[in-house]
Scaffold this active site. Structure first.
Site, PDB file in Angstrom:
ATOM      1  N   TYR A  89      -8.242   5.671  37.734  1.00  0.00           N
ATOM      2  CA  TYR A  89      -7.167   6.143  37.004  1.00  0.00           C
ATOM      3  C   TYR A  89      -6.360   6.834  36.849  1.00  0.00           C
ATOM      4  CZ  TYR A  89      -5.697   1.213  39.262  1.00  0.00           C
ATOM      5  OH  TYR A  89      -5.665  -0.496  39.923  1.00  0.00           O
ATOM      6  N   ILE A 137      -4.378  10.058  32.501  1.00  0.00           N
ATOM      7  CA  ILE A 137      -4.931   9.005  32.705  1.00  0.00           C
ATOM      8  C   ILE A 137      -3.822   7.934  33.024  1.00  0.00           C
ATOM      9  CG2 ILE A 137      -5.946   6.854  31.732  1.00  0.00           C
ATOM     10  CD1 ILE A 137      -7.844   8.464  30.339  1.00  0.00           C
ATOM     11  N   CYS A 138      -3.748   7.485  34.215  1.00  0.00           N
ATOM     12  CA  CYS A 138      -2.117   6.633  34.546  1.00  0.00           C
ATOM     13  C   CYS A 138      -2.664   5.577  33.860  1.00  0.00           C
ATOM     14  CB  CYS A 138      -2.118   6.595  36.236  1.00  0.00           C
ATOM     15  SG  CYS A 138      -0.735   6.304  36.759  1.00  0.00           S
ATOM     16  N   MET A 139      -1.607   5.595  32.442  1.00  0.00           N
ATOM     17  CA  MET A 139      -1.710   3.860  32.516  1.00  0.00           C
ATOM     18  C   MET A 139      -0.572   3.838  31.468  1.00  0.00           C
ATOM     19  SD  MET A 139      -5.182   3.159  30.173  1.00  0.00           S
ATOM     20  CE  MET A 139      -5.196   1.863  29.359  1.00  0.00           C
ATOM     21  N   HIS A 174       7.336   6.957  38.266  1.00  0.00           N
ATOM     22  CA  HIS A 174       7.096   5.539  37.764  1.00  0.00           C
ATOM     23  C   HIS A 174       8.378   5.732  36.787  1.00  0.00           C
ATOM     24  CE1 HIS A 174       2.831   4.274  39.481  1.00  0.00           C
ATOM     25  NE2 HIS A 174       2.663   5.552  38.540  1.00  0.00           N
TER      26      HIS A 174
END
Length: 437
Positions: free
Chosen positions: A358, A365-367, A424
């Site tokens: 991710y 960072i894709c969180m 998102h």
């Protein structure tokens, strides 16, 4: 107990959340309590007041956000050219760049609430390196003084893009550039004039301040500062960690006395607590990760993830990395806003170059928990670090040994992170099945 008698008529600056009672008018003697981080201001009030007496000069000769937006809209809004503004408001500016009939790019500028203290961030949902390089160069202008930075960024962005795609800069941008240069020149002249006036005023005010008798209106500051509380909190820390905390406090005091305060009291207090908690956490003590403050600033941390699941591919890649480049960690960079913990830190991977896990273009960072939608002020830095380490393994992160060393940068990471947040925000978050980590 220490008491300070101060003429309340003398104007001085406190961080907005340091002591609210100072903002009201004082008609009689008052006793207020100050937090420890603020008391150095009172030890050297006259010296501190000098740097802040010029705070208003930044606005002199510059347009302010409203003026900048009006000038941008009147000059570039939906004009018939290769560089035009398509949306403009106090939060966001959208620009359409059309170098030729076959290409079109939409660039977005996010304007922070506390602009110009914090600089705008530009992004574009594209993989075209010419466009991304132009955006990186413009985002790097954040180091400028902040006067009319938005207009300066737009002019520079247009010039860079047109130069990269070998097209001419349109007349509207040239007009905006001329307006900016004219206002910038006026600002410099005004500030030079003001600096002389302030110097003369300070001389007369200093003697007046010294000669003032005790009959003037005043308020009394009652301060309690308990050094023993620090000793109790530091019992389980190493000598080096205690010295780091002391150095931070000394730096904060020096900054207050010099009038170069950065951040906010709320954020500084929380981050100091977070750092102490990290030093005492099990994961830190057993060597799962290490922490180092960048330039001794509470607002930027370098975190090295030193240990990951030994059954993971990342573990084996880190062993290879040690043989090849003499280090075996994943370096993360945390930057905190002065609105922390109301807003999440920005976290990116600095090195090595990672695929999967991710980790996005530029090292972002894709969180969900690192985004405004998923963030909660109860999250701790220690918990975030442990979660990121787990996510890298669960996302099957691998080290890309063939990638160029300069693949990651702060501004590329910011750009891809903002694009991810928008995506998102529209489509929601997808939780993969356990079989995918």
């Amino acid at each position: 107990m220490q008491h300070y008698t101060i003429r309340y008529q003398v104007q001085f600056y406190f961080p907005s959340d340091a002591v609210t009672s100072c903002r009201s008018s004082v008609d009689e003697e008052k006793t207020i309590n100050l937090i420890p981080a603020t008391w150095p201001l009172l030890q050297c009030l006259y010296q501190v007041r000098k740097p802040y007496s010029n705070c208003g000069s930044m606005a002199v000769g510059c347009m302010g956000l409203k003026g900048e937006l009006e000038r941008i809209k009147s000059t570039l809004y939906k004009v018939d050219s290769n560089f035009q503004v398509v949306t403009v408001n106090s939060d966001e500016i959208g620009i359409k760049f059309i170098p030729d009939q076959s290409q079109k790019y939409i660039l977005t500028c996010n304007v922070p609430n506390n602009y110009p203290s914090n600089s705008p961030i530009w992004s574009c949902d594209t993989e075209d390196m010419k466009v991304l390089d132009c955006i990186c160069n413009v985002n790097a202008m954040a180091d400028n003084d902040g006067n009319n930075l938005l207009i300066e960024m737009i002019c520079e962005l247009s010039n860079k893009l047109c130069q990269s795609f070998n097209v001419s800069v349109n007349d509207n941008v040239k007009k905006l550039t001329e307006d900016y240069e004219r206002v910038k020149g006026a600002t410099k002249v005004t500030q030079i004039s003001q600096s002389h006036n302030v110097a003369e005023a300070d001389t007369s005010e200093a003697s007046e301040f010294e000669d003032e008798n005790d009959d003037t209106d005043r308020f009394i500051v009652d301060m309690n500062y308990d050094d023993n509380s620090d000793k109790k909190e530091n019992e389980n820390l190493s000598t080096q960690e205690i010295e780091t905390l002391k150095k931070i406090k000394r730096t904060q005091m020096d900054d207050y006395l010099k009038g170069t305060v950065s951040g906010s009291v709320t954020a500084s207090d929380r981050l100091m607590k977070e750092l102490k908690d990290v030093y005492q956490s099990a994961a830190y003590k057993n060597g799962t990760y290490s922490v180092e403050l960048v330039h001794d600033s509470l607002y930027e941390w370098n975190v090295k993830i030193l240990r990951v699941d030994p059954d993971s591919h990342l573990y084996n890649d880190l062993k290879k990395l040690k043989k090849k480049l003499k280090y075996s960690h994943v370096l993360l960079n945390f930057t905190f806003k002065d609105s922390y913990p109301l807003h999440p830190p920005f976290v990116r991977v600095v090195e090595p170059i990672v695929t999967g896990g991710y980790v996005m273009t530029g090292g972002a960072i894709c969180m969900e928990l690192l985004t405004p939608q998923g963030w909660s002020s109860v999250y701790t830095v220690d918990a975030i670090i442990i979660q990121i380490a787990a996510t890298l393994v669960q996302g099957k992160a691998r080290i890309d040994f063939s990638a160029p060393a300069n693949s990651y940068s702060y501004y590329r990471a910011q750009s891809s992170f903002l694009s991810m947040v928008k995506l998102h925000g529209k489509n929601g978050w997808y939780t993969p099945p356990k079989s995918e980590g």
